[in-house]
Scaffold this motif. Structure first.
Motif, PDB file in Angstrom:
ATOM      1  N   CYS A  88       0.885  -1.173   0.000  1.00 23.35           N
ATOM      2  CA  CYS A  88       0.000   0.000   0.000  1.00 23.35           C
ATOM      3  C   CYS A  88       0.922   1.221   0.000  1.00 23.35           C
ATOM      4  O   CYS A  88       1.802   1.337   0.865  1.00 23.35           O
ATOM      5  CB  CYS A  88      -0.865   0.042   1.262  1.00 23.35           C
ATOM      6  SG  CYS A  88      -1.914  -1.404   1.452  1.00 23.35           S
ATOM      7  N   HIS A  89       0.729   2.092  -0.953  1.00 21.90           N
ATOM      8  CA  HIS A  89       1.601   3.258  -1.065  1.00 21.90           C
ATOM      9  C   HIS A  89       1.343   4.254   0.073  1.00 21.90           C
ATOM     10  O   HIS A  89       0.242   4.309   0.649  1.00 21.90           O
ATOM     11  CB  HIS A  89       1.412   3.930  -2.422  1.00 21.90           C
ATOM     12  CG  HIS A  89       2.054   3.173  -3.547  1.00 21.90           C
ATOM     13  ND1 HIS A  89       2.248   3.702  -4.800  1.00 21.90           N
ATOM     14  CD2 HIS A  89       2.570   1.914  -3.583  1.00 21.90           C
ATOM     15  CE1 HIS A  89       2.854   2.794  -5.566  1.00 21.90           C
ATOM     16  NE2 HIS A  89       3.045   1.704  -4.856  1.00 21.90           N
ATOM     17  N   ALA A  90       2.359   5.053   0.346  1.00 20.60           N
ATOM     18  CA  ALA A  90       2.274   6.038   1.429  1.00 20.60           C
ATOM     19  C   ALA A  90       1.090   6.985   1.242  1.00 20.60           C
ATOM     20  O   ALA A  90       0.366   7.303   2.206  1.00 20.60           O
ATOM     21  CB  ALA A  90       3.576   6.844   1.467  1.00 20.60           C
ATOM     22  N   GLU A  91       0.862   7.418   0.014  1.00 16.36           N
ATOM     23  CA  GLU A  91      -0.213   8.383  -0.264  1.00 16.36           C
ATOM     24  C   GLU A  91      -1.569   7.746  -0.002  1.00 16.36           C
ATOM     25  O   GLU A  91      -2.463   8.356   0.590  1.00 16.36           O
ATOM     26  CB  GLU A  91      -0.137   8.860  -1.721  1.00 16.36           C
ATOM     27  CG  GLU A  91       1.172   9.547  -2.099  1.00 16.36           C
ATOM     28  CD  GLU A  91       2.228   8.592  -2.643  1.00 16.36           C
ATOM     29  OE1 GLU A  91       2.295   7.430  -2.185  1.00 16.36           O
ATOM     30  OE2 GLU A  91       3.000   9.021  -3.517  1.00 16.36           O
ATOM     31  N   MET A  92      -1.705   6.491  -0.451  1.00 13.54           N
ATOM     32  CA  MET A  92      -2.954   5.759  -0.217  1.00 13.54           C
ATOM     33  C   MET A  92      -3.188   5.609   1.290  1.00 13.54           C
ATOM     34  O   MET A  92      -4.301   5.824   1.794  1.00 13.54           O
ATOM     35  CB  MET A  92      -2.840   4.380  -0.875  1.00 13.54           C
ATOM     36  CG  MET A  92      -3.980   3.457  -0.583  1.00 13.54           C
ATOM     37  SD  MET A  92      -3.478   1.773  -0.984  1.00 13.54           S
ATOM     38  CE  MET A  92      -4.973   0.916  -0.635  1.00 13.54           C
ATOM     39  N   PRO A 114       3.692  11.007  -6.638  1.00  9.98           N
ATOM     40  CA  PRO A 114       2.685   9.930  -6.635  1.00  9.98           C
ATOM     41  C   PRO A 114       2.565   9.160  -7.959  1.00  9.98           C
ATOM     42  O   PRO A 114       2.782   9.717  -9.038  1.00  9.98           O
ATOM     43  CB  PRO A 114       1.368  10.660  -6.343  1.00  9.98           C
ATOM     44  CG  PRO A 114       1.741  11.997  -5.846  1.00  9.98           C
ATOM     45  CD  PRO A 114       3.064  12.327  -6.476  1.00  9.98           C
ATOM     46  N   CYS A 115       2.173   7.907  -7.846  1.00 11.42           N
ATOM     47  CA  CYS A 115       1.923   7.067  -9.023  1.00 11.42           C
ATOM     48  C   CYS A 115       0.494   7.343  -9.521  1.00 11.42           C
ATOM     49  O   CYS A 115      -0.280   8.064  -8.885  1.00 11.42           O
ATOM     50  CB  CYS A 115       2.099   5.597  -8.674  1.00 11.42           C
ATOM     51  SG  CYS A 115       0.723   4.926  -7.703  1.00 11.42           S
ATOM     52  N   ASN A 116       0.144   6.725 -10.626  1.00 11.05           N
ATOM     53  CA  ASN A 116      -1.197   6.930 -11.214  1.00 11.05           C
ATOM     54  C   ASN A 116      -2.322   6.451 -10.297  1.00 11.05           C
ATOM     55  O   ASN A 116      -3.371   7.095 -10.200  1.00 11.05           O
ATOM     56  CB  ASN A 116      -1.286   6.238 -12.579  1.00 11.05           C
ATOM     57  CG  ASN A 116      -1.088   4.742 -12.486  1.00 11.05           C
ATOM     58  OD1 ASN A 116      -0.253   4.263 -11.722  1.00 11.05           O
ATOM     59  ND2 ASN A 116      -1.850   3.990 -13.240  1.00 11.05           N
ATOM     60  N   GLU A 117      -2.100   5.340  -9.575  1.00  3.57           N
ATOM     61  CA  GLU A 117      -3.185   4.827  -8.719  1.00  3.57           C
ATOM     62  C   GLU A 117      -3.459   5.783  -7.560  1.00  3.57           C
ATOM     63  O   GLU A 117      -4.617   6.059  -7.234  1.00  3.57           O
ATOM     64  CB  GLU A 117      -2.850   3.419  -8.191  1.00  3.57           C
ATOM     65  CG  GLU A 117      -2.802   2.336  -9.269  1.00  3.57           C
ATOM     66  CD  GLU A 117      -4.125   2.171 -10.021  1.00  3.57           C
ATOM     67  OE1 GLU A 117      -5.191   2.459  -9.456  1.00  3.57           O
ATOM     68  OE2 GLU A 117      -4.077   1.764 -11.209  1.00  3.57           O
ATOM     69  N   CYS A 118      -2.399   6.287  -6.950  1.00  2.93           N
ATOM     70  CA  CYS A 118      -2.603   7.246  -5.855  1.00  2.93           C
ATOM     71  C   CYS A 118      -3.151   8.552  -6.408  1.00  2.93           C
ATOM     72  O   CYS A 118      -3.969   9.213  -5.743  1.00  2.93           O
ATOM     73  CB  CYS A 118      -1.298   7.462  -5.097  1.00  2.93           C
ATOM     74  SG  CYS A 118      -0.769   5.984  -4.206  1.00  2.93           S
ATOM     75  N   ALA A 119      -2.720   8.913  -7.606  1.00  6.08           N
ATOM     76  CA  ALA A 119      -3.234  10.147  -8.226  1.00  6.08           C
ATOM     77  C   ALA A 119      -4.747  10.049  -8.433  1.00  6.08           C
ATOM     78  O   ALA A 119      -5.475  11.030  -8.235  1.00  6.08           O
ATOM     79  CB  ALA A 119      -2.531  10.400  -9.556  1.00  6.08           C
TER      80      ALA A 119
HETATM   81 ZN   LIG Z   1       0.969   5.180  -5.484  1.00  9.52          ZN
END
Ligand SMILES: [Zn+2]
Ligand SMILES: Nc1ccn([C@H]2C[C@H](O)[C@@H](COP(=O)(O)O)O2)c(=O)n1
Length: 159
Positions: A88-92, A114-119
């Motif tokens: 799980c990414h930090a932003e998520m 951020p990556c596309n999913e978190c974006a």
């Molecule tokens: Zn991400």
């Protein structure tokens, strides 16, 4: 004379403070390669969410149930041994962990862009601004460039 001292002026800025908190959060990450932290701040300069990259809750991370590597090989049970499937990414996490407040218009400080999913999450929750410390340069699949495109199209400030 007592009480006549003037205030201390050499303090860190708000930007340094919030990015400092994101950097401190990243130090909780157990990813052996890249540690990321994120901090969500509202218009009153209150921190309303914090996160760092890690495996999902309730999965013990000390007995190698999930991989920290990036292999495309499968293990004996047929599971691909790539951390990207599980982390799980930090932003998520900062979004998921947020206090029970509306984060519309908030600013996210993140130590890595951020990556596309978190974006997608950032757009859906209508944050107003993303501040990153370091820009992700390795982007074979175009995930980070896609994130930038979404921010641009959604009118999310990105610095
Ligand atoms: Zn991400
Ligand atoms: N904006 C980002 C970018 C990456 N992460 C996480 C995902 C992984 O745990 C790690 C990247 O590992 P690497 O590919 O450098 O071995 O960082 C994130 O949380 N937020």
């Amino acid at each position: 004379m007592k009480g006549s001292e003037s205030k201390k002026n050499d303090i860190i800025s708000w930007e340094e403070y919030f990015m400092g908190v994101a950097l401190l959060s990243s130090r909780r990450s157990k990813d052996p390669n890249t540690q990321v932290g994120a901090c969500i701040v509202n218009k009153f300069k209150r921190i309303v969410g914090l996160g760092y990259n890690g495996f999902p809750d309730n999965i013990p991370d000390n007995d190698n149930k999930l991989p920290w590597g990036k292999s495309s090989e499968k293990d004996a049970e047929g599971y691909v041994q790539h951390k990207g499937l599980y982390v799980c990414h930090a932003e998520m996490n900062a979004i998921v962990n947020k206090l029970s407040v509306d984060i519309t218009g908030c600013t996210m400080y993140t130590t890595l862009s951020p990556c596309n999913e978190c974006a997608k999450l950032i757009c859906q929750l209508r944050l107003g601004k993303v501040v990153y410390y370091e820009r992700k340069t390795e982007d074979k699949e175009g995930k980070y460039k896609a994130a930038e495109k979404m921010f641009k199209e959604a009118g999310i400030e990105w610095v």
